[in-house]
Design a protein around this motif. Sequence first.
Motif, PDB file in Angstrom:
ATOM      1  N   SER A 168       0.848  -1.196   0.000  1.00  0.00           N
ATOM      2  CA  SER A 168       0.000   0.000   0.000  1.00  0.00           C
ATOM      3  C   SER A 168       0.885   1.248   0.000  1.00  0.00           C
ATOM      4  O   SER A 168       1.055   1.891  -1.036  1.00  0.00           O
ATOM      5  CB  SER A 168      -0.963  -0.014   1.189  1.00  0.00           C
ATOM      6  OG  SER A 168      -1.905   1.009   1.031  1.00  0.00           O
ATOM      7  N   GLU A 172       2.695   4.577  -3.017  1.00  0.00           N
ATOM      8  CA  GLU A 172       2.018   5.881  -2.853  1.00  0.00           C
ATOM      9  C   GLU A 172       3.027   7.025  -2.856  1.00  0.00           C
ATOM     10  O   GLU A 172       4.186   6.849  -2.457  1.00  0.00           O
ATOM     11  CB  GLU A 172       1.262   5.924  -1.511  1.00  0.00           C
ATOM     12  CG  GLU A 172       0.013   5.074  -1.484  1.00  0.00           C
ATOM     13  CD  GLU A 172      -0.704   5.062  -0.135  1.00  0.00           C
ATOM     14  OE1 GLU A 172      -1.822   4.580  -0.072  1.00  0.00           O
ATOM     15  OE2 GLU A 172      -0.116   5.545   0.863  1.00  0.00           O
ATOM     16  N   LYS A 177      -2.098   6.857  -4.506  1.00  0.00           N
ATOM     17  CA  LYS A 177      -1.466   5.810  -5.305  1.00  0.00           C
ATOM     18  C   LYS A 177      -0.759   6.466  -6.496  1.00  0.00           C
ATOM     19  O   LYS A 177      -1.269   7.418  -7.097  1.00  0.00           O
ATOM     20  CB  LYS A 177      -2.513   4.788  -5.775  1.00  0.00           C
ATOM     21  CG  LYS A 177      -3.068   3.936  -4.629  1.00  0.00           C
ATOM     22  CD  LYS A 177      -2.032   3.008  -4.027  1.00  0.00           C
ATOM     23  CE  LYS A 177      -2.516   2.125  -2.899  1.00  0.00           C
ATOM     24  NZ  LYS A 177      -2.577   2.726  -1.551  1.00  0.00           N
ATOM     25  N   ILE A 182       3.391   1.811  -8.829  1.00  0.00           N
ATOM     26  CA  ILE A 182       2.625   0.563  -9.019  1.00  0.00           C
ATOM     27  C   ILE A 182       3.273  -0.269 -10.126  1.00  0.00           C
ATOM     28  O   ILE A 182       3.502  -1.480  -9.977  1.00  0.00           O
ATOM     29  CB  ILE A 182       1.141   0.861  -9.356  1.00  0.00           C
ATOM     30  CG1 ILE A 182       0.434   1.434  -8.131  1.00  0.00           C
ATOM     31  CG2 ILE A 182       0.420  -0.396  -9.849  1.00  0.00           C
ATOM     32  CD1 ILE A 182      -0.996   1.894  -8.378  1.00  0.00           C
TER      33      ILE A 182
END
Length: 199
Positions: A168, A172, A177, A182
């Motif tokens: 998580s 970020e 995000k 990612i």
Amino acid sequence: MTKIKICGIKDQAVIPTLNQYLPDYVGFVFAKSPRQIKLPQAVALRRQLKPEIKTVAVVTAYDFSLITALVKQEVIQAVQLHCSINAQQLKQLQQLGLQVFQVVKSTWPRLAAADYWMYDAVQPGSGKLADWQQIDHQQHPLILAGGLNSTNVAQAIKQVQPQIVDVSSGVETNGNKDRNKIIDFIRSVRNADQKKYCN
Ligand SMILES: O=C(O)c1ccccc1NCC(=O)[C@H](O)[C@H](O)COP(=O)(O)O
């Protein structure tokens, strides 16, 4: 192959990235948190995600009415429990067709019938590393969470050999995000797997 869960999705901006790079799971946090969302937001986000991405309700209490509502509205396929549950409650969740991710804590009974045991940091969603030393990776299918990011996830896969890695904070920037983080995380996991299976 190591599966990937990206947790704490709360807005639409990141949906195209998820649909392009296809993590196995996306987590919606219903617990009190800066990442908390409510049922209507979860319904809207789920509808925009590709069907092959499974969605997980992250909860800190056994709220069967919330979970039932999420199932009825076809929002989730799994539930992640940061609380103690008993065998009967586990059965109820599995009878709804849900996979159950049970967070491991020394004072909670570990249920063998849970689909996965999840090892996380003491403070979930904090970006702090879990204690990898306490993990008995032979025992049960497991999820590793806590402080993972694109630079440490390969080592985590090698050392802990989880079935699923969860991230998580590590994807970020300023609480939101981050598309590039990612992508980097997903690539790191897939590269680590290639090395594992090609050696
Ligand atoms: O993310 C939260 O804010 C949260 C709050 C309360 C319970 C659980 C929460 N998150 C659970 C997760 O699955 C996180 O992805 C996991 O703890 C790892 O977080 P991070 O260390 O930030 O990668």
